[in-house]
Design an enzyme around this catalytic site. Structure first.
Site, PDB file in Angstrom:
ATOM      1  N   GLU B  66       0.818  -1.222   0.000  1.00 16.55           N
ATOM      2  CA  GLU B  66       0.000   0.000   0.000  1.00 16.55           C
ATOM      3  C   GLU B  66       0.845   1.261   0.000  1.00 16.55           C
ATOM      4  OE1 GLU B  66      -0.482  -2.580   2.006  1.00 16.55           O
ATOM      5  OE2 GLU B  66      -2.578  -3.216   1.877  1.00 16.55           O
ATOM      6  N   GLN B 129      -8.596  -6.342  11.745  1.00 16.33           N
ATOM      7  CA  GLN B 129      -8.134  -5.321  10.783  1.00 16.33           C
ATOM      8  C   GLN B 129      -8.816  -3.972  11.009  1.00 16.33           C
ATOM      9  OE1 GLN B 129      -8.140  -7.000   6.752  1.00 16.33           O
ATOM     10  NE2 GLN B 129      -6.056  -7.737   7.142  1.00 16.33           N
ATOM     11  N   MET B 485      24.180   9.879   2.374  1.00 15.80           N
ATOM     12  CA  MET B 485      24.023  11.205   2.977  1.00 15.80           C
ATOM     13  C   MET B 485      24.293  11.150   4.482  1.00 15.80           C
ATOM     14  SD  MET B 485      23.599  14.303   2.209  1.00 15.80           S
ATOM     15  CE  MET B 485      22.565  14.913   0.866  1.00 15.80           C
TER      16      MET B 485
END
Lengths: 182, 607
Positions: B66, B129, B485
């Protein structure tokens, strides 16, 4: 710091800062699911200080009025107003500090009372036009209404008797209409 | 629609027929002209997915996670200007969208995210859920809804799209309880929407615009500081016209890249922490700073008190709360950038900026963008070559970290909506799914995903989606075996204590091949151009290239966090440590000048 404490930071302001002022902000908000949470959450997320917050219905049943007393310098208060205006459920935001307004707060104070101290407490109540709303052999519960300063004052007077419990509503306020200029 | 039309039905109305919430959902998306939906089904959305089964008007893309769906929707929105739409199930499906939603909030990307929810009667029960996704996403959405009655559904969807796309765009989430989607009602899609306290101001205040014009007309050292709002407002043409009329140099933020052509003599490239030396100097010494659709982010300003401290500041932004949030400005103009710039263009005069431009030119000569080049591949070189080969005609979707800054510095972006990245939130794993979303909206330009080896692995599962749809994406991984970085900061500010930044990586080429993707690897500088050309010529589905680059290299210039131009660090001169391999040299690139192209690896004519 738990969020509730961050939101309702009632500690006295730290070092005196002349730029920091107390503002009374009146908010009309639609009665939608989670709308209050949105407002309170915004204050917490942005780290703004709230001294008090009160909410209740208005003449329009779809809309509630929230009165928030917030502290900050001009820039913070400006941001608070702007951030509030960004919330979709909010109908109107008025910073009453720039207007003439009436404000009230109600407090219920349960104070320790003995046969000796009861008359004195009742005398204080009378001076502040407070009402006795509950009584027991060891306590007196008073109801007082007025400006925040008046409420602060009665609490200060009652403190020496030992306050057992207290509930304040926080400030509610409305803009004054007739200001004598007509 | 393949379905038989019923009597009295029209696309936006069910006539007399009752429709389920699921059908209304689908019909509402069609009414909103949604072409593509990124999603992942589950228990709470099974009814909605059933309604999608026979629909041909909307393409549903089944991502592999998702988070991938949400970033894909962001990429689609950034590339097209249209809202990205996501459909996921309740609980974990919903919580997996959180990073993408927060990213869209920070970068003002219009998204409408639909989440399944357990039936109303189970809400609050710790049902299977179940997650309070409306509560979770309240601070990271522009607005969100829980639909409690099917009769509110169409209106809510209309409002969601309106809020997401108007004013300062942003993500809106709509939570859809399973039982609400099974309830039936008449469907009538609202034609318009009015919200009591939500009316974005588009036209700037005329007096403020006049004041700004007067301020600009009196300027001798002006700078245009251009942010992503210019692109959101489709105002690149107006901005370019204004800059050229004034003779005013232009610097852009990370999200402003593409709003002004970087080969224009007035271009100074990006400003801020890893901006060009000359753009930061110009902003520091300007007398009038014109901020256009930018928000004075800390990566741009460094120390806010010292940021353009001497300059009068004009700030054009559609979001009133962006004004004077970080930096107090002299003339705020709340309004749509395009509308305000159009008005401003009429009121300003060409300025005498010759001396100012000469000063900037001298800074450009003294401190061009530079990097060390040699046999080992440098990421900067890969990006510079890519910019040359594509001539800027590509949509470049970057991830987060060193490669992102190098892409911003060396690609030379010249067209709006060709640079897509995660700026505000800095979400690693953004590039691959966002590039996937971009390609669903744009087939006119090649879409290139550039990631580091760290970020690529944060959403590499979307390789499967990309291969499944044979999407023509160029997937470039700049592999230095480090979280570069963070390593750079550890090197510069934490005494080279490299704490947990080295990555043990899979064989990326074999990984890509396992997904069914054509894959190449380049390990020496001379191979770079050949493999880039091969990748760009590949049209049959995706192509993957791993560039194995120098393990340790730093992004320069750099203004350390919270500091000023006084602390700006430029690229060190050749081999300050005396460890430079023989044959290495410094390449230089300047914005707004004919670039000094290095011909390190001659291109074979048959490449």
């Amino acid at each position: 710091m738990p969020p509730s404490q961050a939101m309702l930071n009632t500690q006295s302001p730290g070092p005196p800062d002349e730029k920091v002022k107390r503002h009374t902000i009146s908010i009309l908000v639609q009665n939608k699911f989670g709308a209050f949470n949105r407002i309170a959450g915004m204050f917490a997320a942005k780290g703004y200080n709230i001294d008090s917050l009160s909410v209740g219905p208005t003449e329009d049943e779809g809309v509630s009025r929230m009165t928030i007393v917030a502290r900050g310098d001009d820039q913070i208060i400006e941001q608070i107003t702007k951030q509030l205006n960004k919330l979709i459920d909010i109908v109107k935001v008025i910073d009453l500090t720039f207007e003439s307004f009436v404000d009230r707060e109600l407090v219920l104070v349960k104070v320790h009372a003995t046969n000796d101290s009861r008359p004195e407490i009742m005398q204080i109540a009378e001076i502040f036009r407070a009402k006795v709303v509950d009584i027991s052999p060891r306590t007196l519960t008073l109801e007082a209404t007025g400006s925040q300063q008046k409420v602060d004052a009665i609490i200060k007077m009652l403190k020496p008797f030992s306050i057992k419990e207290m509930a304040r509503t926080g400030r509610v306020a409305l803009k004054r209409e007739f200001q004598g200029e007509v | 629609m393949t379905r038989q039309a019923h009597e009295g039905e029209s696309p936006a109305s069910s006539g007399g027929r009752l429709m389920t919430g699921a059908e209304i959902f689908v019909r509402s998306l069609i009414a909103e002209n949604v072409e593509v939906l990124f999603g992942y089904p589950g228990g709470a959305t099974i009814g909605v997915y059933d309604a999608l089964h026979d629909i041909s008007d909307i393409k549903h893309v089944l991502t592999r996670h998702e988070q991938g769906a949400t970033h894909a929707a962001e990429g689609y929105a950034k590339a097209t200007g249209k809202p990205g739409v996501v459909l996921v199930t309740s609980g974990p499906g919903a919580t997996n969208t959180v990073t993408g939603i927060a990213d869209a909030m920070m970068d003002s990307i219009p998204l409408v995210v639909f989440t399944g929810q357990v039936p109303l009667r189970l809400i609050g029960n710790d049902a299977f859920q179940e997650a309070d996704i409306v509560g979770i996403t309240r601070p990271i959405t522009k607005h969100n809804y829980l639909v409690r009655d099917v009769r509110e559904l169409a209106q809510t969807i209309k409002e969601a799209f309106y809020i997401a796309t108007s004013g300062r765009p942003g993500p809106v989430l709509v939570d859809l309880p399973k039982d609400v989607m099974a309830q039936k009602t008449h469907f009538e899609y609202p034609g318009s929407v009015t919200l009591q306290n939500y009316n974005p101001i588009l036209e700037g205040n005329v007096r403020q615009i006049k004041k700004a014009a007067d301020m600009i007309n009196a300027a001798s050292r002006p700078v245009l500081y251009v942010g992503g709002g210019t692109i959101l407002s489709n105002a690149a043409a107006e901005l370019t016209a204004l800059a050229r009329k004034l003779g005013c140099p232009v610097t852009t933020t990370l999200h402003g890249l593409g709003s002004f052509p970087e080969n224009d003599p007035l271009a100074m490239g990006m400003l801020g922490m890893h901006g060009t030396w000359y753009s930061n100097m110009a902003v520091h010494f300007c007398d009038v700073l014109i901020a256009v659709g930018a928000r004075f982010d800390d990566r741009v300003t460094g120390n806010v008190d010292a940021f353009a401290a001497e300059a009068k500041k004009i700030h054009i932004d559609i979001d009133p709360s962006a004004i004077s949030k970080n930096v107090k400005v002299d003339v705020p103009i709340v309004g749509d950038v395009k509308s305000v710039l159009t008005a401003l263009l009429e009121l300003v005069n060409p300025l005498e900026t010759k001396d100012w431009l000469k000063t900037i030119e001298a800074w450009k000569d003294e401190h061009p963008l530079r990097y060390r080049n040699g046999e080992e591949i440098r990421a900067q070189y890969v990006i510079q070559k890519l910019g040359e080969i594509t001539e800027g005609n590509a949509i470049v979707v970057t991830d987060v970290g060193q490669h992102q800054m190098w892409a911003a510095q060396f690609f030379n972006f010249s067209h709006p909506r060709t640079h897509i990245t995660s700026g505000g939130l800095g979400t690693m794993g953004f590039s691959l799914p966002a590039a996937m979303g971009a390609v669903f909206g744009r087939r006119d330009l090649p879409v290139i995903s550039i990631s580091g080896d760290g970020g690529f692995q944060m959403n590499s599962q979307e390789m499967a989606t990309i291969v499944q749809h044979r999407l023509p994406i160029k997937i470039f991984v700049i592999n230095n075996g480090f979280l570069g970085m963070v390593r750079q900061w550890q090197e510069l500010f934490w005494r080279r204590r490299y704490s947990h930044v080295e990555l043990a990586n899979p064989d990326f080429v074999r990984l890509a091949e396992a997904y069914g993707c054509t894959a190449y690897r380049a390990t020496r500088t001379e191979e770079v151009e050949v493999v880039l050309r091969k990748a760009m010529a590949h049209t049959d589905g995706p192509v993957f290239v791993e560039f194995v680059v120098a393990k340790e290299d730093n992004v320069y210039p750099m203004i350390p966090a919270g500091q000023t131009v006084n602390e700006m660090i430029d690229t060190p001169d050749p081999a300050p440590d005396g460890k430079q391999p023989a044959g290495d040299r410094i390449e230089t690139v300047e914005k707004g000048k004919a670039r000094k192209v290095s011909v390190h690896a001659p291109v074979p004519s048959n490449a």
